[in-house]
Enzyme design. Structure first.
Site, mmCIF file in Angstrom:
data_model
loop_
_atom_site.group_PDB
_atom_site.id
_atom_site.type_symbol
_atom_site.label_atom_id
_atom_site.label_comp_id
_atom_site.label_asym_id
_atom_site.label_seq_id
_atom_site.Cartn_x
_atom_site.Cartn_y
_atom_site.Cartn_z
ATOM 1 N N ARG A 6 76.993 25.433 36.613
ATOM 2 C CA ARG A 6 76.426 25.801 37.901
ATOM 3 C C ARG A 6 76.033 24.531 38.650
ATOM 4 O O ARG A 6 76.040 23.445 38.085
ATOM 5 C CB ARG A 6 75.215 26.710 37.704
ATOM 6 N N SER A 56 73.004 23.902 40.337
ATOM 7 C CA SER A 56 71.588 23.570 40.490
ATOM 8 C C SER A 56 71.277 22.242 39.798
ATOM 9 O O SER A 56 72.015 21.791 38.913
ATOM 10 C CB SER A 56 70.705 24.675 39.905
ATOM 11 N N ARG A 60 57.540 37.752 31.371
ATOM 12 C CA ARG A 60 56.353 36.999 31.762
ATOM 13 C C ARG A 60 55.352 37.892 32.487
ATOM 14 O O ARG A 60 54.143 37.775 32.287
ATOM 15 C CB ARG A 60 56.753 35.817 32.648
ATOM 16 N N ASN A 113 65.590 27.879 42.080
ATOM 17 C CA ASN A 113 65.558 26.838 41.054
ATOM 18 C C ASN A 113 64.157 26.255 40.921
ATOM 19 O O ASN A 113 63.243 26.622 41.663
ATOM 20 C CB ASN A 113 66.605 25.751 41.357
ATOM 21 N N THR A 156 62.645 24.706 44.095
ATOM 22 C CA THR A 156 62.329 25.717 45.101
ATOM 23 C C THR A 156 61.039 26.444 44.757
ATOM 24 O O THR A 156 60.183 26.682 45.620
ATOM 25 C CB THR A 156 63.478 26.739 45.210
ATOM 26 N N ARG A 157 60.865 26.775 43.490
ATOM 27 C CA ARG A 157 59.668 27.513 43.073
ATOM 28 C C ARG A 157 58.411 26.661 43.238
ATOM 29 O O ARG A 157 57.376 27.152 43.695
ATOM 30 C CB ARG A 157 59.827 27.988 41.624
#
Length: 300
Positions: free
Chosen positions: A8, A10, A127, A146, A149-150
């Protein structure tokens, strides 16, 4: 040997791919990265449980592997579905990083220090239920994207705290952000390990990839995956498991829960190391018999 490695795009995925690339090149291989966009990368505004779960991050990469467009793929093991497409295999599991979740909060507060009503972001049902069991007074909201971003959304004030995997935070060099390591949370199956996937009928690639396999991490991963497969669980169900090896025994702790964390069935199983698959299955069967079967029926 020249290999095309699918990954990917990211930052974390590229870190993982370059980690494997460097290992293979140290063995004398030449490796080219092939960047692939997955469905999970395109859909960022919906919870994983509603749009298909784990396979969203690997499907297109596995298709490229089956078509011969790439020679191997690197995934976060926790993203890999329990059943692989015919013709593919998990050839190697890398040494496991710290498997636990971490809390990152703006003021460095721990979970127990957050004020009532504080908003905690996570994309994981596993979670979510464990947060609710610790703090019913907190508000848990879905957070996708990702690692960067978080953390940015946290800094923008959209959340009071967020929960991420320690492994991803460390690999991105962001450990300074960690407010608390949640060692009392049961991790996701395989969290912290990388999986290297190849075609079953490609011994040239497998010869080199197998040199990257970490025996203990591989056994523990297969024990946990056997547990999850026996439960027939996916992203729609809050499930977690963690295994460890002591001397000649393997142990696994796991849970299955309803979506609110009110019915939380957990247990521990042990057995000889060479029985790692059966030990995982036994724990799953124990939880199913203790109320897990009813939970799964209701959710599905």
């Amino acid at each position: 040997m020249f290999f095309r490695l699918g990954t990917r795009k990211s930052k974390l995925a590229l870190w993982q791919a370059n980690f494997v690339k460097e290992k293979l090149e140290s063995l004398g291989c030449k490796v080219e990265l092939v960047l692939i966009t997955t469905t999970g990368d395109k859909i960022l505004d919906s919870p994983l449980a509603k749009i298909g779960g784990k396979g969203l991050f690997v499907k297109e990469i596995e298709e490229a592997l089956l078509k011969g467009e790439i020679d191997l793929a690197v995934h976060s093991l926790k993203d890999v579905p329990m059943v692989l497409p015919d013709g593919l295999t998990l050839c190697a599991i890398t040494e496991r990083e710290n498997p636990y979740d971490v809390l990152i909060s703006k003021e460095g507060k721990k979970l127990e220090e957050l004020p009532p009503g504080a908003v905690v972001g996570t994309s994981s049902l596993r979670r979510q239920v464990q947060i609710k069991r610790k703090r019913k007074d907190l508000k848990v909201e879905v957070l996708r994207g990702n690692v960067d971003t978080r953390i940015r959304k946290l800094e923008e004030g959209l959340y009071s705290a967020i929960v991420l995997a320690y492994a991803g935070v460390k690999r991105m060099g962001l450990e300074a952000y960690i407010s608390q390591v949640l060692e009392d949370f049961i991790p996701a199956v395989g969290q912290g390990s990388l999986a290297i996937e190849t075609r079953e009928d490609d011994p040239k690639v497998q010869k080199y990839v197998k040199a990257l396999d970490h025996w203990e991490s591989h056994l523990r991963a297969m024990c946990e995956r056997a547990f999850l497969r026996e439960l027939e669980g996916g992203c729609q169900v809050p499930i977690g498991a963690f295994s460890w090896i002591e001397s000649d025994k393997i142990y696994i702790k796991g849970f299955v829960s309803d979506l609110n964390g009110e019915r939380f069935i957990e247990g521990v199983e042990e057995g000889k190391v060479e029985e790692y698959v059966e030990v995982g299955k036994r724990l799953a069967q124990k939880l199913l018999a203790s109320g897990g079967r009813e939970i799964l029926k209701e959710i599905y």
